[in-house]
Write an enzyme that holds these catalytic residues in place. Structure first.
Site, mmCIF file in Angstrom:
data_model
loop_
_atom_site.group_PDB
_atom_site.id
_atom_site.type_symbol
_atom_site.label_atom_id
_atom_site.label_comp_id
_atom_site.label_asym_id
_atom_site.label_seq_id
_atom_site.Cartn_x
_atom_site.Cartn_y
_atom_site.Cartn_z
ATOM 1 N N THR A 127 -9.258 -8.347 0.715
ATOM 2 C CA THR A 127 -9.451 -7.150 1.540
ATOM 3 C C THR A 127 -10.774 -7.133 2.304
ATOM 4 O O THR A 127 -11.782 -7.662 1.818
ATOM 5 C CB THR A 127 -9.398 -5.889 0.639
ATOM 6 N N GLU A 129 -12.574 -4.689 2.438
ATOM 7 C CA GLU A 129 -13.530 -3.921 1.621
ATOM 8 C C GLU A 129 -14.588 -4.834 1.009
ATOM 9 O O GLU A 129 -15.664 -4.375 0.652
ATOM 10 C CB GLU A 129 -12.787 -3.209 0.489
ATOM 11 N N TYR A 152 -13.773 -1.045 -6.543
ATOM 12 C CA TYR A 152 -12.590 -1.718 -5.989
ATOM 13 C C TYR A 152 -13.020 -2.984 -5.231
ATOM 14 O O TYR A 152 -12.467 -4.069 -5.468
ATOM 15 C CB TYR A 152 -11.849 -0.764 -5.042
ATOM 16 N N LYS A 156 -12.217 -6.987 -6.164
ATOM 17 C CA LYS A 156 -11.506 -7.877 -5.237
ATOM 18 C C LYS A 156 -12.345 -9.107 -4.882
ATOM 19 O O LYS A 156 -11.801 -10.153 -4.547
ATOM 20 C CB LYS A 156 -11.120 -7.099 -3.971
HETATM 21 P P1 NAP Z 1 -0.281 0.197 -2.874
HETATM 22 O O1 NAP Z 1 0.662 0.920 -1.968
HETATM 23 O O2 NAP Z 1 -1.308 0.964 -3.608
HETATM 24 O O3 NAP Z 1 0.623 -0.618 -3.922
HETATM 25 C C1 NAP Z 1 0.040 -1.234 -5.034
HETATM 26 C C2 NAP Z 1 1.108 -1.475 -6.072
HETATM 27 O O4 NAP Z 1 0.469 -2.060 -7.217
HETATM 28 C C3 NAP Z 1 1.827 -0.222 -6.553
HETATM 29 O O5 NAP Z 1 3.209 -0.374 -6.339
HETATM 30 C C4 NAP Z 1 1.505 -0.162 -8.036
HETATM 31 O O6 NAP Z 1 2.597 0.162 -8.849
HETATM 32 C C5 NAP Z 1 1.131 -1.598 -8.359
HETATM 33 N N1 NAP Z 1 0.289 -1.632 -9.558
HETATM 34 C C6 NAP Z 1 -0.835 -0.947 -9.803
HETATM 35 N N2 NAP Z 1 -1.300 -1.199 -11.031
HETATM 36 C C7 NAP Z 1 -0.427 -2.071 -11.603
HETATM 37 C C8 NAP Z 1 -0.336 -2.702 -12.858
HETATM 38 N N3 NAP Z 1 -1.260 -2.481 -13.819
HETATM 39 N N4 NAP Z 1 0.686 -3.552 -13.102
HETATM 40 C C9 NAP Z 1 1.629 -3.766 -12.152
HETATM 41 N N5 NAP Z 1 1.616 -3.183 -10.928
HETATM 42 C C10 NAP Z 1 0.595 -2.347 -10.665
HETATM 43 O O7 NAP Z 1 -1.044 -0.951 -2.064
HETATM 44 P P2 NAP Z 1 -0.666 -1.633 -0.663
HETATM 45 O O8 NAP Z 1 -1.251 -0.829 0.425
HETATM 46 O O9 NAP Z 1 0.749 -1.987 -0.665
HETATM 47 O O10 NAP Z 1 -1.561 -2.962 -0.745
HETATM 48 C C11 NAP Z 1 -1.047 -4.140 -1.344
HETATM 49 C C12 NAP Z 1 -2.226 -5.002 -1.784
HETATM 50 O O11 NAP Z 1 -3.029 -5.348 -0.656
HETATM 51 C C13 NAP Z 1 -3.163 -4.362 -2.782
HETATM 52 O O12 NAP Z 1 -3.608 -5.384 -3.649
HETATM 53 C C14 NAP Z 1 -4.322 -3.866 -1.926
HETATM 54 O O13 NAP Z 1 -5.491 -3.814 -2.701
HETATM 55 C C15 NAP Z 1 -4.373 -4.948 -0.872
HETATM 56 N N6 NAP Z 1 -4.864 -4.536 0.442
HETATM 57 C C16 NAP Z 1 -4.312 -3.473 1.060
HETATM 58 C C17 NAP Z 1 -4.735 -3.139 2.328
HETATM 59 C C18 NAP Z 1 -4.141 -1.979 3.063
HETATM 60 O O14 NAP Z 1 -4.751 -1.530 4.046
HETATM 61 N N7 NAP Z 1 -2.980 -1.506 2.679
HETATM 62 C C19 NAP Z 1 -5.743 -3.904 2.960
HETATM 63 C C20 NAP Z 1 -6.264 -4.995 2.293
HETATM 64 C C21 NAP Z 1 -5.806 -5.331 1.031
HETATM 65 P P3 NAP Z 1 3.121 1.652 -9.073
HETATM 66 O O15 NAP Z 1 4.004 1.907 -7.887
HETATM 67 O O16 NAP Z 1 3.838 1.522 -10.342
HETATM 68 O O17 NAP Z 1 1.936 2.550 -9.105
HETATM 69 N N1 GDD Z 2 -8.664 8.561 1.378
HETATM 70 C C1 GDD Z 2 -9.423 9.366 2.142
HETATM 71 N N2 GDD Z 2 -9.253 10.715 2.059
HETATM 72 N N3 GDD Z 2 -10.334 8.806 2.953
HETATM 73 C C2 GDD Z 2 -11.062 9.621 3.748
HETATM 74 C C3 GDD Z 2 -10.916 11.011 3.731
HETATM 75 C C4 GDD Z 2 -9.977 11.590 2.827
HETATM 76 O O1 GDD Z 2 -9.795 12.797 2.745
HETATM 77 N N4 GDD Z 2 -11.757 11.524 4.649
HETATM 78 C C5 GDD Z 2 -12.398 10.518 5.218
HETATM 79 N N5 GDD Z 2 -11.997 9.349 4.670
HETATM 80 C C6 GDD Z 2 -12.529 8.005 5.009
HETATM 81 C C7 GDD Z 2 -12.939 7.180 3.800
HETATM 82 O O2 GDD Z 2 -14.233 7.604 3.349
HETATM 83 C C8 GDD Z 2 -12.935 5.794 4.413
HETATM 84 O O3 GDD Z 2 -14.126 5.563 5.102
HETATM 85 C C9 GDD Z 2 -11.791 5.866 5.423
HETATM 86 O O4 GDD Z 2 -11.489 7.253 5.609
HETATM 87 C C10 GDD Z 2 -10.537 5.128 5.004
HETATM 88 O O5 GDD Z 2 -10.193 5.536 3.706
HETATM 89 P P1 GDD Z 2 -8.807 5.080 3.015
HETATM 90 O O6 GDD Z 2 -7.688 5.404 3.907
HETATM 91 O O7 GDD Z 2 -8.810 5.631 1.644
HETATM 92 O O8 GDD Z 2 -8.900 3.507 3.031
HETATM 93 P P2 GDD Z 2 -10.071 2.487 2.630
HETATM 94 O O9 GDD Z 2 -10.577 1.892 3.896
HETATM 95 O O10 GDD Z 2 -11.047 3.104 1.721
HETATM 96 O O11 GDD Z 2 -9.264 1.402 1.789
HETATM 97 C C11 GDD Z 2 -8.009 0.898 2.259
HETATM 98 O O12 GDD Z 2 -8.217 -0.239 3.051
HETATM 99 C C12 GDD Z 2 -8.785 -1.369 2.351
HETATM 100 C C13 GDD Z 2 -8.970 -2.488 3.393
HETATM 101 O O13 GDD Z 2 -10.152 -2.295 4.096
HETATM 102 C C14 GDD Z 2 -7.144 0.599 1.024
HETATM 103 O O14 GDD Z 2 -5.841 0.281 1.450
HETATM 104 C C15 GDD Z 2 -7.695 -0.577 0.252
HETATM 105 O O15 GDD Z 2 -6.784 -0.934 -0.788
HETATM 106 C C16 GDD Z 2 -7.856 -1.756 1.231
HETATM 107 O O16 GDD Z 2 -8.362 -2.889 0.555
#
Ligand code: NAP
Ligand code: GDD
Length: 334
Positions: A127, A129, A152, A156
Site C-alpha cells: 500500500t 500508506e 497499519y 504493511k
Molecule cells: P477490505 O474491503 O477491508 O477487505 C479486507 C478483507 O480482509 C475483508 O473481507 C476481511 O474479512 C478480511 N480479513 C480481515 N481480517 C481477517 C482475518 N483475520 N482472516 C481472514 N480474513 C480477514 O479491503 P480492500 O479495500 O478490499 O483491500 C484489499 C487489500 O488491499 C487489503 O490488504 C488492503 O490493506 C490493501 N490495500 C487496499 C487499498 C485500497 O485503497 N482499497 C490500497 C492499498 C492496499 P471480513 O469480511 O470477514 O471482515
Molecule cells: N475514514 C475517514 N473518515 N477518513 C477521513 C474522514 C472520515 O470521516 N475525514 C477525513 N478523512 C481523511 C483521512 O484522514 C485520510 O487522510 C483520508 O481521508 C482517506 O482516508 P480513508 O478513506 O480511511 O483511507 P486511507 O487513505 O486512510 O487508507 C486507505 O487507502 C490505503 C492506501 O493508501 C485504505 O484502503 C488502506 O487500506 C489503504 O492501504
C-alpha cells in the site's frame, strides 16, 4: 492445459470480488477464503453477481495452521493475499490485531508456499500508506523510501519486506503491488469516499441532516478498484517477480471529493451539511499521496481507465439507487 486455480483472501471485501470476477472471466477456478462466521456477508459478491461461482474455504490470517492446510490441500497456481485489517483509523486503537493479521498473516502464507507449494505465485497487497510522509518532487514510486504513519502502515511495511525476503532467499515468485487508494460502489462504509457518497444519499432522501468528517485537507490518488485488480493479475503473469506502484498520478483532497459528490447528488451548498469533527482526525496523518506508476505502465502495460470524476459519480449514483430501492421496497410492503 489444466485449469488455473487461484486462492483469494479477503474475498468478502472490496477488491476480492472485483478480482474474483476478473479471474473467473479468464477461466480460473477461484477459491475465496473467509474466516469463521455464523453469518458471512456476501453482499459485495452479490453486487457483482458472482456469489455462486466462487468456492469458499475457511481460514483466518491469525491461525497459521489453517493457512498452511489450505495451501497444502489446494496447491493453487496463484495466491492473492488481500485479507487485512485495512482501516487505518482503527489500527491506532487495535495495533496488535492489525499487526497479527497484516504482518504475521503474510508470513504464515509465505511459509505455507515455501513448504507446501513453492511454485505457487504469491501476490501481496502492499500500500501507498507505507510511504507516509515521504515523496520525491510530490510523487511516490518504487524507489521512494518508506515512512509509515500508522500501525497499519507499519504492519504493511513488514509484509512488504518479508515478501521481498522470501523471493530473494527461497526463489519464490512473490510480488508486492503497492497500490494507491482505490474505490468503488462496494467500498467499506468507514472509508472516506464511501462515507461521503452514502452520506450525501442519506441527506438527499432526508435520512440525515449532516455529514461529519475529519481532515478535509488530505490529498489522495484515488482510482477505481475494477482497474486496479487488473494490475494485480498482470503482476503474476510476468516472467520475473517484481514490485510495482499502481496509481493514477492525479491527486485530489477530501474537500474536492465532497464538493463533487454533493454536486452529483444535486444538493446545494455542501458547507451547510458538512461538520468537521475532531474524532475523525488521526493521531498521525498521511498528507499527500500521488503515484508515479511509470514502471507498471511500461512493463505491465497497465493504465487506469476510470477518471476521478467518474468514480465519484459512479459511487454517488450507486448509493442513491440503494436508498431509492429500499424506500420503494418499504412502500410496496406497507
Ligand atoms: P477490505 O474491503 O477491508 O477487505 C479486507 C478483507 O480482509 C475483508 O473481507 C476481511 O474479512 C478480511 N480479513 C480481515 N481480517 C481477517 C482475518 N483475520 N482472516 C481472514 N480474513 C480477514 O479491503 P480492500 O479495500 O478490499 O483491500 C484489499 C487489500 O488491499 C487489503 O490488504 C488492503 O490493506 C490493501 N490495500 C487496499 C487499498 C485500497 O485503497 N482499497 C490500497 C492499498 C492496499 P471480513 O469480511 O470477514 O471482515
Ligand atoms: N475514514 C475517514 N473518515 N477518513 C477521513 C474522514 C472520515 O470521516 N475525514 C477525513 N478523512 C481523511 C483521512 O484522514 C485520510 O487522510 C483520508 O481521508 C482517506 O482516508 P480513508 O478513506 O480511511 O483511507 P486511507 O487513505 O486512510 O487508507 C486507505 O487507502 C490505503 C492506501 O493508501 C485504505 O484502503 C488502506 O487500506 C489503504 O492501504
Amino acid at each position: 492445459m489444466s485449469k488455473r486455480v487461484a486462492l483469494v483472501t479477503g474475498i468478502l471485501g472490496q477488491d476480492g470480488p472485483y478480482l474474483a470476477k476478473l479471474l473467473l472471466e479468464k477461466g480460473y477456478r477461484v477459491y475465496g477464503m473467509i474466516r469463521r462466521y455464523s453469518n458471512p456477508n456476501f453482499s459485495n459478491l452479490d453486487y457483482l453477481g458472482i456469489t455462486h461461482e466462487v468456492e469458499y474455504v475457511e481460514g483466518d490470517m491469525t491461525d497459521e495452521a489453517s493457512l498452511l492446510n489450505l495451501v497444502r490441500v489446494i496447491r493453487p497456481t496463484e495466491i492473492y493475499n488481500l485479507a487485512a485489517q485495512s482501516f487505518v483509523g482503527a489500527s491506532f486503537e487495535q495495533a496488535k490485531l492489525t499487526t497479527e493479521v497484516n504482518a504475521l498473516g503474510t508470513l504464515h502464507f509465505l511459509n505455507a508456499v515455501k513448504y507446501f507449494s513453492p511454485t505457487t505465485k504469491f501476490y501481496q497487497a502492499s500500500t501507498s500508506e507505507m510511504f507516509g510522509l515521504q515523496n520525491k518532487d510530490g510523487f511516490q514510486d518504487e524507489t521512494t523510501p518508506f515512512h509509515p504513519r500508522s500501525p497499519y502502515g507499519v504492519s504493511k511495511v513488514y509484509a512488504y519486506w518479508i515478501t521481498v525476503n522470501f523471493r530473494e532467499a527461497y526463489g519464490l515468485f512473490a510480488v508486492n503491488g503497492i497500490l494507491f487508494n482505490h474505490e468503488s460502489p462496494i467500498r467499506g462504509l468507514q472509508f472516506v469516499t464511501r462515507k461521503i457518497t452514502d452520506g450525501v444519499a442519506r441527506i438527499k432522501f432526508g435520512l440525515a441532516k449532516e455529514l461529519r468528517l475529519g481532515n478535509l485537507d488530505a490529498y489522495r490518488d484515488w482510482g477505481f478498484a475494477g482497474d486496479y485488480v487488473e494490475a494485480m493479475y498482470l503482476m503474476l503473469q510476468q516472467s520475473q517477480p517484481d514490485d510495482y506502484v499502481v496509481g493514477t498520478g492525479e491527486s485530489h483532497n477530501v474537500r474536492e471529493f465532497v464538493e463533487l459528490a454533493f454536486k452529483f447528488a444535486g444538493i446545494g451548498d455542501w458547507k451547510k451539511y458538512v461538520v468537521v469533527d475532531p474524532q475523525y482526525k488521526r493521531p498521525a496523518e498521511v498528507p499527500n499521496l500521488r503515484a508515479k506508476a511509470d514502471k507498471a505502465r511500461k512493463i505491465l502495460g497497465w493504465r487506469p481507465k476510470v477518471t476521478f470524476e467518474e468514480i465519484v459519480k459512479m459511487m454517488v449514483e450507486a448509493d442513491i439507487n440503494r436508498y431509492q430501492d429500499k424506500i420503494t421496497t418499504n412502500q410496496s410492503s406497507q
